[in-house]
Design a protein around this motif. Structure first.
Motif, PDB file in Angstrom:
ATOM      1  N   GLU A  98      40.773  64.909  13.903  1.00 33.68           N
ATOM      2  CA  GLU A  98      41.109  66.327  13.794  1.00 33.68           C
ATOM      3  C   GLU A  98      40.082  67.091  14.623  1.00 33.68           C
ATOM      4  OE1 GLU A  98      41.239  69.820  10.406  1.00 33.68           O
ATOM      5  OE2 GLU A  98      41.601  67.751   9.789  1.00 33.68           O
ATOM      6  N   ILE A  99      40.469  67.390  15.865  1.00 34.72           N
ATOM      7  CA  ILE A  99      39.545  68.019  16.811  1.00 34.72           C
ATOM      8  C   ILE A  99      39.677  69.535  16.725  1.00 34.72           C
ATOM      9  CG2 ILE A  99      38.803  68.193  19.209  1.00 34.72           C
ATOM     10  CD1 ILE A  99      38.432  65.423  18.204  1.00 34.72           C
ATOM     11  N   ALA A 100      38.591  70.181  16.380  1.00 32.35           N
ATOM     12  CA  ALA A 100      38.581  71.646  16.331  1.00 32.35           C
ATOM     13  C   ALA A 100      38.102  72.179  17.680  1.00 32.35           C
ATOM     14  CB  ALA A 100      37.661  72.127  15.212  1.00 32.35           C
ATOM     15  N   MET A 101      38.930  73.041  18.282  1.00 31.03           N
ATOM     16  CA  MET A 101      38.585  73.628  19.584  1.00 31.03           C
ATOM     17  C   MET A 101      38.242  75.109  19.386  1.00 31.03           C
ATOM     18  SD  MET A 101      39.144  70.969  21.557  1.00 31.03           S
ATOM     19  CE  MET A 101      39.279  71.565  23.233  1.00 31.03           C
ATOM     20  N   SER A 102      37.147  75.554  19.983  1.00 27.56           N
ATOM     21  CA  SER A 102      36.781  76.966  19.910  1.00 27.56           C
ATOM     22  C   SER A 102      37.551  77.742  20.971  1.00 27.56           C
ATOM     23  CB  SER A 102      35.273  77.140  20.130  1.00 27.56           C
ATOM     24  OG  SER A 102      34.920  76.764  21.447  1.00 27.56           O
ATOM     25  N   ASP A 103      37.610  79.063  20.799  1.00 27.08           N
ATOM     26  CA  ASP A 103      38.308  79.910  21.773  1.00 27.08           C
ATOM     27  C   ASP A 103      37.679  79.813  23.149  1.00 27.08           C
ATOM     28  OD1 ASP A 103      40.020  80.714  19.815  1.00 27.08           O
ATOM     29  OD2 ASP A 103      38.865  82.511  19.291  1.00 27.08           O
ATOM     30  N   ALA A 104      36.366  79.579  23.157  1.00 28.42           N
ATOM     31  CA  ALA A 104      35.650  79.523  24.436  1.00 28.42           C
ATOM     32  C   ALA A 104      35.756  78.152  25.092  1.00 28.42           C
ATOM     33  CB  ALA A 104      34.181  79.880  24.219  1.00 28.42           C
ATOM     34  N   GLN A 105      36.250  77.170  24.337  1.00 29.83           N
ATOM     35  CA  GLN A 105      36.315  75.801  24.866  1.00 29.83           C
ATOM     36  C   GLN A 105      37.714  75.234  24.654  1.00 29.83           C
ATOM     37  OE1 GLN A 105      33.990  72.831  22.820  1.00 29.83           O
ATOM     38  NE2 GLN A 105      33.615  71.666  24.678  1.00 29.83           N
ATOM     39  N   ALA A 106      38.547  75.334  25.683  1.00 29.92           N
ATOM     40  CA  ALA A 106      39.916  74.816  25.602  1.00 29.92           C
ATOM     41  C   ALA A 106      39.998  73.378  26.086  1.00 29.92           C
ATOM     42  CB  ALA A 106      40.846  75.688  26.434  1.00 29.92           C
ATOM     43  N   THR A 107      38.900  72.869  26.630  1.00 33.32           N
ATOM     44  CA  THR A 107      38.854  71.516  27.179  1.00 33.32           C
ATOM     45  C   THR A 107      37.850  70.669  26.408  1.00 33.32           C
ATOM     46  OG1 THR A 107      39.377  72.354  29.381  1.00 33.32           O
ATOM     47  CG2 THR A 107      38.424  70.158  29.255  1.00 33.32           C
ATOM     48  N   MET A 108      38.236  69.435  26.075  1.00 31.43           N
ATOM     49  CA  MET A 108      37.274  68.516  25.482  1.00 31.43           C
ATOM     50  C   MET A 108      36.636  67.704  26.600  1.00 31.43           C
ATOM     51  SD  MET A 108      37.517  65.862  22.291  1.00 31.43           S
ATOM     52  CE  MET A 108      38.278  64.448  23.082  1.00 31.43           C
ATOM     53  N   GLU A 109      35.339  67.821  26.732  1.00 28.02           N
ATOM     54  CA  GLU A 109      34.603  67.111  27.775  1.00 28.02           C
ATOM     55  C   GLU A 109      33.601  66.172  27.133  1.00 28.02           C
ATOM     56  OE1 GLU A 109      33.273  69.424  31.182  1.00 28.02           O
ATOM     57  OE2 GLU A 109      34.339  71.170  30.388  1.00 28.02           O
ATOM     58  N   LEU A 110      33.711  64.893  27.469  1.00 25.41           N
ATOM     59  CA  LEU A 110      32.788  63.886  26.965  1.00 25.41           C
ATOM     60  C   LEU A 110      32.068  63.237  28.145  1.00 25.41           C
ATOM     61  CD1 LEU A 110      34.992  62.071  24.266  1.00 25.41           C
ATOM     62  CD2 LEU A 110      33.453  64.016  23.961  1.00 25.41           C
ATOM     63  N   THR A 111      30.778  63.019  27.979  1.00 18.11           N
ATOM     64  CA  THR A 111      29.977  62.426  29.047  1.00 18.11           C
ATOM     65  C   THR A 111      29.107  61.315  28.481  1.00 18.11           C
ATOM     66  OG1 THR A 111      29.884  64.538  30.237  1.00 18.11           O
ATOM     67  CG2 THR A 111      28.267  62.871  30.854  1.00 18.11           C
ATOM     68  N   SER A 112      29.144  60.156  29.146  1.00 21.38           N
ATOM     69  CA  SER A 112      28.274  59.049  28.753  1.00 21.38           C
ATOM     70  C   SER A 112      28.060  58.122  29.943  1.00 21.38           C
ATOM     71  CB  SER A 112      28.883  58.257  27.589  1.00 21.38           C
ATOM     72  OG  SER A 112      28.119  57.076  27.353  1.00 21.38           O
ATOM     73  N   PRO A 113      26.823  57.904  30.359  1.00 21.28           N
ATOM     74  CA  PRO A 113      26.561  57.002  31.492  1.00 21.28           C
ATOM     75  C   PRO A 113      26.654  55.522  31.120  1.00 21.28           C
ATOM     76  CG  PRO A 113      24.504  57.887  30.640  1.00 21.28           C
ATOM     77  CD  PRO A 113      25.600  58.574  29.877  1.00 21.28           C
ATOM     78  N   THR A 114      26.657  55.211  29.806  1.00 20.99           N
ATOM     79  CA  THR A 114      26.628  53.806  29.369  1.00 20.99           C
ATOM     80  C   THR A 114      27.963  53.316  28.822  1.00 20.99           C
ATOM     81  OG1 THR A 114      25.869  54.479  27.157  1.00 20.99           O
ATOM     82  CG2 THR A 114      24.173  53.935  28.802  1.00 20.99           C
ATOM     83  N   LEU A 115      28.912  54.223  28.545  1.00 19.00           N
ATOM     84  CA  LEU A 115      30.182  53.852  27.911  1.00 19.00           C
ATOM     85  C   LEU A 115      30.978  52.895  28.788  1.00 19.00           C
ATOM     86  CD1 LEU A 115      31.722  54.601  25.280  1.00 19.00           C
ATOM     87  CD2 LEU A 115      33.026  56.244  26.661  1.00 19.00           C
ATOM     88  N   LYS A 116      31.410  51.760  28.193  1.00 19.06           N
ATOM     89  CA  LYS A 116      32.184  50.760  28.928  1.00 19.06           C
ATOM     90  C   LYS A 116      33.643  50.693  28.483  1.00 19.06           C
ATOM     91  CE  LYS A 116      28.329  47.654  30.018  1.00 19.06           C
ATOM     92  NZ  LYS A 116      27.807  46.263  29.868  1.00 19.06           N
ATOM     93  N   SER A 117      33.921  51.092  27.234  1.00 14.70           N
ATOM     94  CA  SER A 117      35.274  50.971  26.700  1.00 14.70           C
ATOM     95  C   SER A 117      35.605  52.169  25.821  1.00 14.70           C
ATOM     96  CB  SER A 117      35.389  49.673  25.882  1.00 14.70           C
ATOM     97  OG  SER A 117      36.631  49.605  25.206  1.00 14.70           O
ATOM     98  N   ILE A 118      36.821  52.728  26.017  1.00 11.26           N
ATOM     99  CA  ILE A 118      37.278  53.810  25.150  1.00 11.26           C
ATOM    100  C   ILE A 118      38.724  53.562  24.744  1.00 11.26           C
ATOM    101  CG2 ILE A 118      37.923  55.296  27.103  1.00 11.26           C
ATOM    102  CD1 ILE A 118      37.151  57.696  25.274  1.00 11.26           C
ATOM    103  N   TYR A 119      39.000  53.755  23.438  1.00 12.26           N
ATOM    104  CA  TYR A 119      40.345  53.612  22.877  1.00 12.26           C
ATOM    105  C   TYR A 119      40.690  54.923  22.198  1.00 12.26           C
ATOM    106  CZ  TYR A 119      44.120  52.072  19.769  1.00 12.26           C
ATOM    107  OH  TYR A 119      45.311  51.949  19.100  1.00 12.26           O
ATOM    108  N   VAL A 120      41.816  55.527  22.613  1.00 12.32           N
ATOM    109  CA  VAL A 120      42.237  56.816  22.059  1.00 12.32           C
ATOM    110  C   VAL A 120      43.654  56.680  21.521  1.00 12.32           C
ATOM    111  CG1 VAL A 120      42.686  59.238  22.562  1.00 12.32           C
ATOM    112  CG2 VAL A 120      40.755  58.091  23.666  1.00 12.32           C
ATOM    113  N   GLU A 121      43.846  57.015  20.235  1.00 10.80           N
ATOM    114  CA  GLU A 121      45.170  56.908  19.611  1.00 10.80           C
ATOM    115  C   GLU A 121      45.453  58.146  18.766  1.00 10.80           C
ATOM    116  OE1 GLU A 121      47.679  53.988  16.537  1.00 10.80           O
ATOM    117  OE2 GLU A 121      45.671  53.435  17.184  1.00 10.80           O
ATOM    118  N   LEU A 122      46.695  58.616  18.837  1.00  7.82           N
ATOM    119  CA  LEU A 122      47.153  59.743  18.024  1.00  7.82           C
ATOM    120  C   LEU A 122      46.262  60.969  18.201  1.00  7.82           C
ATOM    121  CD1 LEU A 122      48.080  57.833  14.734  1.00  7.82           C
ATOM    122  CD2 LEU A 122      49.677  58.955  16.292  1.00  7.82           C
TER     123      LEU A 122
END
Length: 338
Positions: A104-128
């Motif tokens: 359940e991602i809450a977005m603020s009025d000032a932030q309409a985009t979700m931005e994630l940053t990680s230099p070490t991340l090798k795997s991401i799984y996103v569902e629903l």
């Protein structure tokens, strides 16, 4: 204690306080009254894997709630703001694996985009997940899996380390995985609407591709086709190919144009949604283009209520396949119906 509907917070906090200095793996999948702040209780410790469900995360403080050893983070049915998720990721300097299931991602009025940053991340799984814009900056990312999600825009910013791309039942208007796709080894796309020229442009430089699966793919332009000549030339190392048969207005989307063989394909998966008389000739044409094939898997959908015509087509297909496979005695054939 996953089966417990709700747990008292007091013993949970006691267990965490007693074990947190030596704790490496924590699977926390139960609601508590009141909510327990896991980040506060386990931050700055030696936790390497955290699986968190049915919880809420608020007010992340990366400088205080740091996870110096965490390599794997899974959040399922967790309430968190886009900002806190970004801060949480930055608080994990060694993270390699991230899983987000129905957050359940809450977005603020000032932030309409979700931005994630990680230099070490090798795997991401996103569902629903349902978002307007999702931008992921991960220079080391090797595996990207999107499933059952709705996104207006998904953009991956990285240095071209991606090896595995899987998209399953996703609605996305703009998909950008970057231009550096030379290291892609697996592309698995199913139940997805694509503009083939644009998608092909993204993966066309993937000369190391070993597995290609296009299943239940709907083309944005009905006149678009994917011909075997293009696949054979661009992906010479391909060893496993999976295509689902789609015939619309007499046009087969996976054509047999050209003369180039798929020399390294040893496993071929072919299937139909609605079977027709043209399926067997298509299978025969595919077999001719795979001279070193070892295994053929036929996937089919068989309705419970079958008309006489459907029974006739299926019977003819069965007889035709028996005759066809007599020419390919060295190929192991397997049928999977649903």
């Amino acid at each position: 204690m996953d089966d417990v509907d709700e747990f008292s917070a007091a013993p949970v906090i006691a267990w965490l306080m007693y074990t947190r200095e030596t704790l490496r793996h924590l699977l926390y999948n139960v609601r508590t009254t009141p909510n327990v702040n896991i980040l506060e209780k386990c931050g700055r410790q030696k936790l390497e894997l955290l699986v968190l469900a049915h919880n809420s995360i608020t007010g992340v403080e990366p400088s205080y709630q740091k996870f110096p050893c965490l390599k794997s983070l899974s959040l399922s049915y967790v309430s968190i703001s886009a900002l806190d998720l970004s801060l949480l990721l930055s608080a994990c300097p060694k993270i390699e694996s991230l899983s987000l299931v129905n957050p359940e991602i809450a977005m603020s009025d000032a932030q309409a985009t979700m931005e994630l940053t990680s230099p070490t991340l090798k795997s991401i799984y996103v569902e629903l997940i349902s978002l307007d814009k999702f931008i992921l900056e991960a220079d080391s990312l090797e595996s990207l899996h999107l499933k059952d999600s709705t996104l207006e825009l998904f953009e991956l910013i990285g240095k071209g380390s991606l090896k595995h791309l899987k998209i399953d039942d996703v609605s996305v208007i703009h998909l950008d995985i970057g231009e550096s796709t030379e290291h892609l080894e697996v592309v698995d796309v199913s139940n997805f609407t694509i503009m083939w020229p644009k998608f092909y442009q993204m993966i066309s430089k993937s000369s190391k591709l070993r597995r290609l699966r296009l299943w239940g793919v709907v083309f944005d332009d009905e006149d678009e086709i994917v011909d075997l000549e293009t696949i054979a030339i661009c992906f010479p190392q391909l060893s496993r190919l999976s295509l689902s048969y789609d015939l619309r207005d007499g046009l087969l989307h996976y054509g047999l144009q050209g003369m180039s063989d798929l020399e390294n394909v040893v496993v071929l998966e072919l299937g139909w949604t609605v079977i027709s008389e043209l399926f067997t000739p298509w299978v025969a044409g595919m077999l001719e283009r795979c001279p070193n094939l070892k295994k053929l898997v036929i996937h089919g959908i068989v309705s419970e209520a079958k008309s006489h015509e459907e029974c006739r087509v299926l019977a003819n297909f069965t007889s035709s396949m028996v005759r066809l496979m007599r020419r390919y005695m060295h190929v192991d054939v397997q049928f999977e119906y649903e």
